[in-house]
Design a protein around this motif. Structure first.
Motif, short mmCIF file in Angstrom:
data_model
loop_
_atom_site.label_atom_id
_atom_site.label_comp_id
_atom_site.label_asym_id
_atom_site.label_seq_id
_atom_site.Cartn_x
_atom_site.Cartn_y
_atom_site.Cartn_z
N HIS A 210 0.83 -1.21 0.00
CA HIS A 210 0.00 0.00 0.00
C HIS A 210 0.87 1.26 0.00
N LEU A 211 1.97 1.23 0.75
CA LEU A 211 2.85 2.41 0.79
C LEU A 211 3.52 2.63 -0.55
N GLU B 117 8.57 -6.56 -1.26
CA GLU B 117 7.77 -5.33 -1.10
C GLU B 117 8.47 -4.30 -0.23
N HIS B 118 9.25 -4.77 0.77
CA HIS B 118 9.96 -3.85 1.65
C HIS B 118 11.13 -3.19 0.90
N TRP C 133 1.79 2.79 8.87
CA TRP C 133 1.58 1.93 7.70
C TRP C 133 1.59 0.47 8.12
N VAL C 134 0.98 0.21 9.28
CA VAL C 134 0.76 -1.15 9.75
C VAL C 134 -0.74 -1.42 9.80
N GLU C 135 -1.47 -0.48 10.38
CA GLU C 135 -2.91 -0.66 10.55
C GLU C 135 -3.76 0.37 9.82
N SER C 136 -3.29 1.61 9.72
CA SER C 136 -4.17 2.66 9.20
C SER C 136 -3.80 3.20 7.83
#
Length: 292
Positions: free
Chosen positions: A46-47, A80-81, A246-249
């Motif tokens: 998502h990021l 992805e990271h 950028w873990v939950e929200s």
């Protein structure tokens, strides 16, 4: 340090290469925090999508971008990271000024701050003062120094981090089941932060401490992260901004060319929007306070 002293440090000018890319939304400044690269909970895809669709003159990485605590206990680093790192480096190469503000999970970088580490357009700091387009001066800091548990009881913070990670693993399996049933994502840890009295009190104390520090320094507001709770509101005569995570929200702060700052949520999740029927809504603007 007073506002007058801070005002001597002016932001760098960037060329047109950093200002516009066709088809992308451009901001004067973007702040992101608490990405936690190196953990399974990181919403790296998502990021990457967010960074791909936005350009900015200045990009602040407001701490806990890399999770050194987790990487010390075991290596986890999917493609992805790496893609997140590549996107940030590409922006720096295209003349976006990138300022990496250290956090507690990437505190291993703090020992390099004294060397005034600067690589190309990337600068490493423990804190910074950002001047908005409308002339306000904002303290930019991760915020762990204002969290009494993290600062004075690190073993509790580490234990709490392990508990948080366990909760995220529970969320992973729990939400796989919900997905099979056609239900949206729901987060136990986010629910606890919003509804458990002790957690609410800790968040409130943290926010108060940062707001009062801004007043002490004669600044107009603060931008921070650390507590994984996006916010933008006036407090004690200053403006308090939190990037979220950028873990939950999947949230960020953005500043337009007039100095207006907003929280944006790149992906809408059910635990943050109980009254919404849609599962995913890109780029929702949350709350915008008036200038303090």
């Amino acid at each position: 340090m007073t506002k007058a002293q801070h005002s001597k440090s002016k932001p760098r000018r960037t060329t047109g290469a950093a200002r516009r890319e066709q088809g992308k939304t451009h901001y004067r400044t973007i702040w992101i925090s608490d990405v936690h690269l190196g953990t399974a909970g990181c919403q790296a895809a998502h990021l990457v999508d967010f960074l791909k669709n936005h350009t900015c003159d200045k990009l602040y990485l407001v701490g806990d971008i890399i999770d050194g605590w987790k990487l010390r206990s075991g290596w986890y680093w999917p493609q992805e990271h790496t893609n997140v790192v590549r996107k940030i480096l590409t922006k720096a190469k295209r003349e976006t000024q990138v300022i990496y503000v250290t956090g507690n999970h990437d505190e291993f970088l703090r020992k390099f701050v004294d060397y005034k580490l600067e690589i190309g357009n990337i600068r490493l700091v423990n804190e910074d003062v950002h001047e908005t387009a409308d002339g306000r001066q904002l303290l930019v800091v991760h915020g762990d120094f204002f969290d009494v548990i993290t600062r004075y009881h690190k073993w509790i913070a580490i234990a709490g981090d392990a508990l948080y990670e366990g909760t995220m693993h529970f969320n992973l399996w729990f939400n796989r089941t919900r997905a099979k049933l056609g239900m949206g994502y729901w987060s136990l840890s986010a629910f606890a932060k919003q509804h458990v009295k002790t957690a609410v009190n800790i968040v409130s104390t943290f926010e108060d401490s940062l707001a009062r520090e801004c007043r002490r320094r004669e600044l107009d507001g603060v931008v921070c992260g650390h507590i994984h709770h996006a916010e933008a509101r006036p407090m004690h005569g200053v403006t308090y901004y939190n990037c979220g995570d950028w873990v939950e929200s999947c949230t960020a702060l953005v500043e337009d060319m007039n100095g207006r700052i907003e929280v944006v949520r790149w992906v809408e999740l059910d635990h943050l929007n109980q009254d919404r029927s849609s599962k995913v809504t890109p780029l929702t603007k949350v709350r915008t306070p008036s200038a303090a």
